[in-house]
Design a protein around this motif. Structure first.
Motif, PDB file in Angstrom:
ATOM      1  N   LEU A 144      -7.447  -6.099   3.848  1.00 34.15           N
ATOM      2  CA  LEU A 144      -7.333  -4.699   4.246  1.00 34.15           C
ATOM      3  C   LEU A 144      -5.853  -4.429   4.499  1.00 34.15           C
ATOM      4  O   LEU A 144      -5.227  -5.132   5.298  1.00 34.15           O
TER       5      LEU A 144
ATOM      6  N   ASP B 169      -4.472   6.461   3.258  1.00 32.85           N
ATOM      7  CA  ASP B 169      -5.638   5.588   3.187  1.00 32.85           C
ATOM      8  C   ASP B 169      -5.321   4.118   3.414  1.00 32.85           C
ATOM      9  O   ASP B 169      -4.406   3.566   2.797  1.00 32.85           O
ATOM     10  N   GLU B 170      -6.096   3.489   4.297  1.00 29.12           N
ATOM     11  CA  GLU B 170      -6.161   2.037   4.323  1.00 29.12           C
ATOM     12  C   GLU B 170      -6.981   1.608   3.119  1.00 29.12           C
ATOM     13  O   GLU B 170      -7.931   2.290   2.727  1.00 29.12           O
TER      14      GLU B 170
ATOM     15  N   ASN C 225       0.856  -1.177   0.000  1.00 33.39           N
ATOM     16  CA  ASN C 225       0.000   0.000   0.000  1.00 33.39           C
ATOM     17  C   ASN C 225       0.900   1.237   0.000  1.00 33.39           C
ATOM     18  O   ASN C 225       1.482   1.590   1.023  1.00 33.39           O
TER      19      ASN C 225
ATOM     20  N   TYR D  52     -10.720   2.519   2.919  1.00 35.02           N
ATOM     21  CA  TYR D  52     -11.558   2.317   4.109  1.00 35.02           C
ATOM     22  C   TYR D  52     -11.370   3.561   4.965  1.00 35.02           C
ATOM     23  O   TYR D  52     -10.242   3.913   5.336  1.00 35.02           O
TER      24      TYR D  52
ATOM     25  N   GLN E 255       2.111  -0.601   4.425  1.00 32.99           N
ATOM     26  CA  GLN E 255       2.131  -2.002   4.829  1.00 32.99           C
ATOM     27  C   GLN E 255       2.357  -2.918   3.630  1.00 32.99           C
ATOM     28  O   GLN E 255       1.978  -2.591   2.497  1.00 32.99           O
TER      29      GLN E 255
ATOM     30  N   ALA F 268     -13.232  -4.555   8.941  1.00 29.76           N
ATOM     31  CA  ALA F 268     -11.856  -4.214   9.311  1.00 29.76           C
ATOM     32  C   ALA F 268     -11.458  -4.897  10.617  1.00 29.76           C
ATOM     33  O   ALA F 268     -10.357  -5.444  10.745  1.00 29.76           O
TER      34      ALA F 268
ATOM     35  N   ALA G  41      -2.864  -1.419   5.285  1.00 30.64           N
ATOM     36  CA  ALA G  41      -2.661  -0.065   5.795  1.00 30.64           C
ATOM     37  C   ALA G  41      -1.581   0.659   4.990  1.00 30.64           C
ATOM     38  O   ALA G  41      -0.802   0.036   4.261  1.00 30.64           O
TER      39      ALA G  41
END
Length: 232
Positions: free
Chosen positions: A48, A18-19, A13, A77, A53, A127, A50
Protein backbone atom coordinates in the motif's frame (compact mmCIF):
# COMPACT_ATOMS: atom_id res chain seq x y z
CA UNK A 1 13.11 -10.19 -16.33
CA UNK A 2 15.55 -13.06 -16.01
CA UNK A 3 14.75 -16.17 -14.01
CA UNK A 4 16.60 -16.69 -10.73
CA UNK A 5 17.46 -13.02 -10.23
CA UNK A 6 16.61 -10.40 -7.59
CA UNK A 7 15.54 -6.94 -8.78
CA UNK A 8 15.17 -3.69 -6.88
CA UNK A 9 11.96 -1.89 -7.85
CA UNK A 10 11.62 1.80 -6.98
CA UNK A 11 7.92 2.59 -6.72
CA UNK A 12 6.46 6.12 -6.63
CA UNK A 13 2.79 6.95 -6.15
CA UNK A 14 2.31 9.99 -8.40
CA UNK A 15 -1.45 10.19 -7.74
CA UNK A 16 -2.84 13.39 -6.26
CA UNK A 17 -5.22 11.88 -3.70
CA UNK A 18 -5.39 8.09 -3.91
CA UNK A 19 -3.55 5.55 -1.83
CA UNK A 20 -2.83 2.59 -4.08
CA UNK A 21 -2.64 -1.17 -3.70
CA UNK A 22 0.10 -2.70 -5.88
CA UNK A 23 0.78 -6.35 -6.57
CA UNK A 24 2.50 -8.64 -9.06
CA UNK A 25 0.72 -11.91 -9.71
CA UNK A 26 2.37 -15.03 -8.24
CA UNK A 27 5.32 -13.02 -6.87
CA UNK A 28 6.34 -11.89 -3.39
CA UNK A 29 7.73 -8.43 -2.72
CA UNK A 30 10.19 -7.62 0.06
CA UNK A 31 9.77 -4.07 1.37
CA UNK A 32 13.17 -2.60 2.32
CA UNK A 33 12.73 1.18 2.14
CA UNK A 34 9.91 3.73 2.53
CA UNK A 35 10.38 7.44 1.79
CA UNK A 36 14.18 7.07 1.57
CA UNK A 37 14.36 5.43 5.02
CA UNK A 38 15.45 1.80 5.46
CA UNK A 39 12.89 -0.37 7.23
CA UNK A 40 13.04 -3.83 8.69
CA UNK A 41 12.50 -5.99 5.58
CA UNK A 42 9.23 -7.89 5.37
CA UNK A 43 7.55 -9.95 2.66
CA UNK A 44 4.14 -9.20 1.23
CA UNK A 45 2.06 -10.07 -1.82
CA UNK A 46 0.63 -6.54 -1.98
CA UNK A 47 1.91 -3.16 -0.89
CA UNK A 48 0.00 0.00 0.00
CA UNK A 49 1.60 3.26 -1.11
CA UNK A 50 0.32 6.75 -0.27
CA UNK A 51 0.25 9.78 -2.61
CA UNK A 52 3.75 11.16 -3.11
CA UNK A 53 5.27 8.24 -1.24
CA UNK A 54 8.23 6.19 -2.46
CA UNK A 55 8.80 2.55 -1.66
CA UNK A 56 11.71 0.28 -2.62
CA UNK A 57 10.98 -3.43 -2.87
CA UNK A 58 13.00 -6.50 -3.82
CA UNK A 59 11.47 -8.78 -6.42
CA UNK A 60 12.89 -12.30 -6.60
CA UNK A 61 11.96 -13.99 -9.86
CA UNK A 62 11.12 -17.63 -10.39
CA UNK A 63 14.11 -19.97 -10.37
CA UNK A 64 13.22 -21.28 -13.83
CA UNK A 65 11.49 -19.85 -16.87
CA UNK A 66 7.81 -19.98 -15.79
CA UNK A 67 6.29 -20.31 -19.25
CA UNK A 68 3.78 -17.59 -18.30
CA UNK A 69 3.37 -13.82 -18.00
CA UNK A 70 2.12 -11.86 -14.99
CA UNK A 71 0.03 -8.77 -14.45
CA UNK A 72 1.41 -5.93 -12.30
CA UNK A 73 -1.73 -4.16 -11.07
CA UNK A 74 -2.62 -1.14 -8.97
CA UNK A 75 -5.92 0.36 -7.84
CA UNK A 76 -7.07 2.79 -5.14
CA UNK A 77 -7.76 2.17 -1.49
CA UNK A 78 -10.62 4.44 -0.40
CA UNK A 79 -13.12 4.42 2.46
CA UNK A 80 -14.62 7.92 2.29
CA UNK A 81 -18.04 8.92 1.10
CA UNK A 82 -18.25 10.40 -2.37
CA UNK A 83 -16.75 9.57 -5.74
CA UNK A 84 -13.27 8.40 -6.62
CA UNK A 85 -11.41 6.72 -9.45
CA UNK A 86 -12.08 2.99 -9.19
CA UNK A 87 -10.11 1.99 -12.27
CA UNK A 88 -7.29 -0.58 -12.19
CA UNK A 89 -4.02 0.09 -13.99
CA UNK A 90 -1.89 -2.81 -15.14
CA UNK A 91 1.40 -3.68 -16.78
CA UNK A 92 2.78 -7.07 -17.76
CA UNK A 93 5.88 -8.72 -16.33
CA UNK A 94 7.56 -10.96 -18.90
CA UNK A 95 10.49 -13.33 -18.42
CA UNK A 96 13.38 -13.41 -20.82
CA UNK A 97 13.27 -16.56 -22.88
CA UNK A 98 16.37 -18.66 -22.15
CA UNK A 99 18.80 -19.06 -25.02
CA UNK A 100 18.61 -22.32 -26.94
CA UNK A 101 15.15 -22.86 -25.50
CA UNK A 102 12.25 -24.62 -27.15
CA UNK A 103 10.22 -21.46 -26.41
CA UNK A 104 10.24 -18.79 -29.08
CA UNK A 105 9.59 -15.08 -28.76
CA UNK A 106 6.58 -15.50 -31.00
CA UNK A 107 4.95 -17.80 -28.45
CA UNK A 108 5.03 -15.18 -25.65
CA UNK A 109 1.62 -13.84 -26.67
CA UNK A 110 0.19 -17.34 -26.26
CA UNK A 111 1.46 -17.81 -22.71
CA UNK A 112 -0.89 -17.96 -19.75
CA UNK A 113 -1.47 -14.54 -18.14
CA UNK A 114 -1.90 -14.56 -14.36
CA UNK A 115 -3.65 -11.73 -12.49
CA UNK A 116 -3.04 -10.73 -8.85
CA UNK A 117 -5.86 -10.69 -6.32
CA UNK A 118 -5.89 -7.16 -4.90
CA UNK A 119 -7.56 -6.28 -1.58
CA UNK A 120 -11.05 -4.82 -1.67
CA UNK A 121 -11.27 -1.10 -2.38
CA UNK A 122 -12.17 -0.40 1.26
CA UNK A 123 -10.04 -3.07 2.96
CA UNK A 124 -9.02 -1.11 6.05
CA UNK A 125 -7.91 -4.30 7.78
CA UNK A 126 -5.24 -4.89 5.15
CA UNK A 127 -4.16 -1.23 5.25
CA UNK A 128 -3.79 -1.30 9.03
CA UNK A 129 -1.91 -4.61 9.00
CA UNK A 130 0.47 -3.36 6.30
CA UNK A 131 1.22 -0.13 8.15
CA UNK A 132 1.92 -2.06 11.36
CA UNK A 133 4.78 -3.90 9.61
CA UNK A 134 6.70 -0.70 8.88
CA UNK A 135 9.47 -0.61 11.47
CA UNK A 136 12.78 1.22 11.68
CA UNK A 137 15.95 -0.84 11.43
CA UNK A 138 17.02 0.61 14.81
CA UNK A 139 20.38 -1.14 14.76
CA UNK A 140 23.86 0.01 15.70
CA UNK A 141 24.57 0.60 12.03
CA UNK A 142 21.25 2.38 11.46
CA UNK A 143 20.30 3.92 14.83
CA UNK A 144 16.85 5.39 15.32
CA UNK A 145 17.83 8.68 16.92
CA UNK A 146 14.41 10.06 17.75
CA UNK A 147 13.67 12.59 20.52
CA UNK A 148 12.97 10.89 23.83
CA UNK A 149 11.36 13.91 25.49
CA UNK A 150 8.17 15.56 24.23
CA UNK A 151 8.34 19.32 24.68
CA UNK A 152 5.65 20.48 22.26
CA UNK A 153 2.19 19.21 21.43
CA UNK A 154 0.34 19.79 18.18
CA UNK A 155 -3.32 19.15 17.52
CA UNK A 156 -4.56 18.89 13.93
CA UNK A 157 -8.06 18.29 12.65
CA UNK A 158 -8.26 17.03 9.09
CA UNK A 159 -11.62 17.12 7.35
CA UNK A 160 -13.25 16.63 3.98
CA UNK A 161 -16.30 18.67 3.12
CA UNK A 162 -17.97 20.30 0.17
CA UNK A 163 -18.02 23.76 -1.34
CA UNK A 164 -20.45 25.20 -3.85
CA UNK A 165 -19.36 25.35 -7.46
CA UNK A 166 -18.59 28.67 -9.04
CA UNK A 167 -21.53 30.47 -10.60
CA UNK A 168 -22.81 28.93 -13.85
CA UNK A 169 -20.53 25.90 -13.47
CA UNK A 170 -21.05 22.23 -12.60
CA UNK A 171 -18.71 20.07 -10.55
CA UNK A 172 -18.19 16.33 -10.33
CA UNK A 173 -18.58 16.16 -6.58
CA UNK A 174 -21.35 14.57 -4.50
CA UNK A 175 -23.79 16.67 -6.55
CA UNK A 176 -23.50 18.71 -9.74
CA UNK A 177 -23.58 21.88 -7.64
CA UNK A 178 -20.84 21.01 -5.14
CA UNK A 179 -17.18 20.03 -5.10
CA UNK A 180 -14.97 18.38 -2.48
CA UNK A 181 -12.84 20.61 -0.26
CA UNK A 182 -10.26 19.36 2.24
CA UNK A 183 -9.21 21.35 5.30
CA UNK A 184 -6.64 21.23 8.10
CA UNK A 185 -7.79 22.98 11.29
CA UNK A 186 -10.73 24.36 9.29
CA UNK A 187 -8.38 26.07 6.83
CA UNK A 188 -8.55 25.04 3.18
CA UNK A 189 -6.21 25.81 0.31
CA UNK A 190 -7.06 28.83 -1.81
CA UNK A 191 -5.17 29.62 -4.98
CA UNK A 192 -3.11 32.75 -4.12
CA UNK A 193 -4.04 34.86 -7.14
CA UNK A 194 -3.02 38.12 -5.45
CA UNK A 195 0.51 36.80 -4.82
CA UNK A 196 0.64 35.49 -8.39
CA UNK A 197 -0.21 38.88 -9.83
CA UNK A 198 2.27 40.64 -7.51
CA UNK A 199 5.08 38.34 -8.62
CA UNK A 200 4.16 38.82 -12.27
CA UNK A 201 4.12 42.61 -11.85
CA UNK A 202 7.50 42.52 -10.10
CA UNK A 203 8.98 40.36 -12.86
CA UNK A 204 7.73 42.79 -15.49
CA UNK A 205 9.26 45.74 -13.62
CA UNK A 206 12.60 43.94 -13.56
CA UNK A 207 12.44 43.30 -17.28
CA UNK A 208 11.52 39.60 -17.10
CA UNK A 209 8.59 38.07 -18.93
CA UNK A 210 7.64 34.90 -17.05
CA UNK A 211 5.84 32.19 -18.95
CA UNK A 212 3.01 32.32 -16.41
CA UNK A 213 2.18 35.86 -17.54
CA UNK A 214 1.36 34.46 -20.95
CA UNK A 215 -1.09 31.92 -19.57
CA UNK A 216 -4.82 32.36 -19.87
CA UNK A 217 -5.40 30.83 -16.44
CA UNK A 218 -3.43 29.68 -13.42
CA UNK A 219 -2.51 26.03 -13.07
CA UNK A 220 -3.18 24.58 -9.62
CA UNK A 221 -2.65 20.82 -10.08
CA UNK A 222 -6.31 19.82 -9.76
CA UNK A 223 -7.99 17.85 -12.51
CA UNK A 224 -11.45 16.82 -13.55
CA UNK A 225 -12.74 13.72 -11.83
CA UNK A 226 -12.55 10.60 -14.03
CA UNK A 227 -15.66 9.35 -15.75
CA UNK A 228 -15.31 5.91 -14.17
CA UNK A 229 -16.20 6.63 -10.59
CA UNK A 230 -17.79 4.65 -7.81
CA UNK A 231 -20.15 6.26 -5.28
CA UNK A 232 -20.04 5.09 -1.68
Amino acid sequence: MKAGKTYLLRLINAALNDELFFSIANHTLTVVDVDAIYVKPFDTDTILIAPGQTTNVLLKTESKYPNATFFMSARPYATGQGTFDNSTVAGILEYEVPPHSLHSTNSVKKLSLFKPILPALNDTSFATNFASKLRSLASSQFPANVPQKVDKHFFFTVGLGTSPCQKNQTCQGPTNGTKFAAAVNNVSFTLPLLLFFKLTSLANQMGFTPLTSQAHQCFHSTTQAPHQTTPW
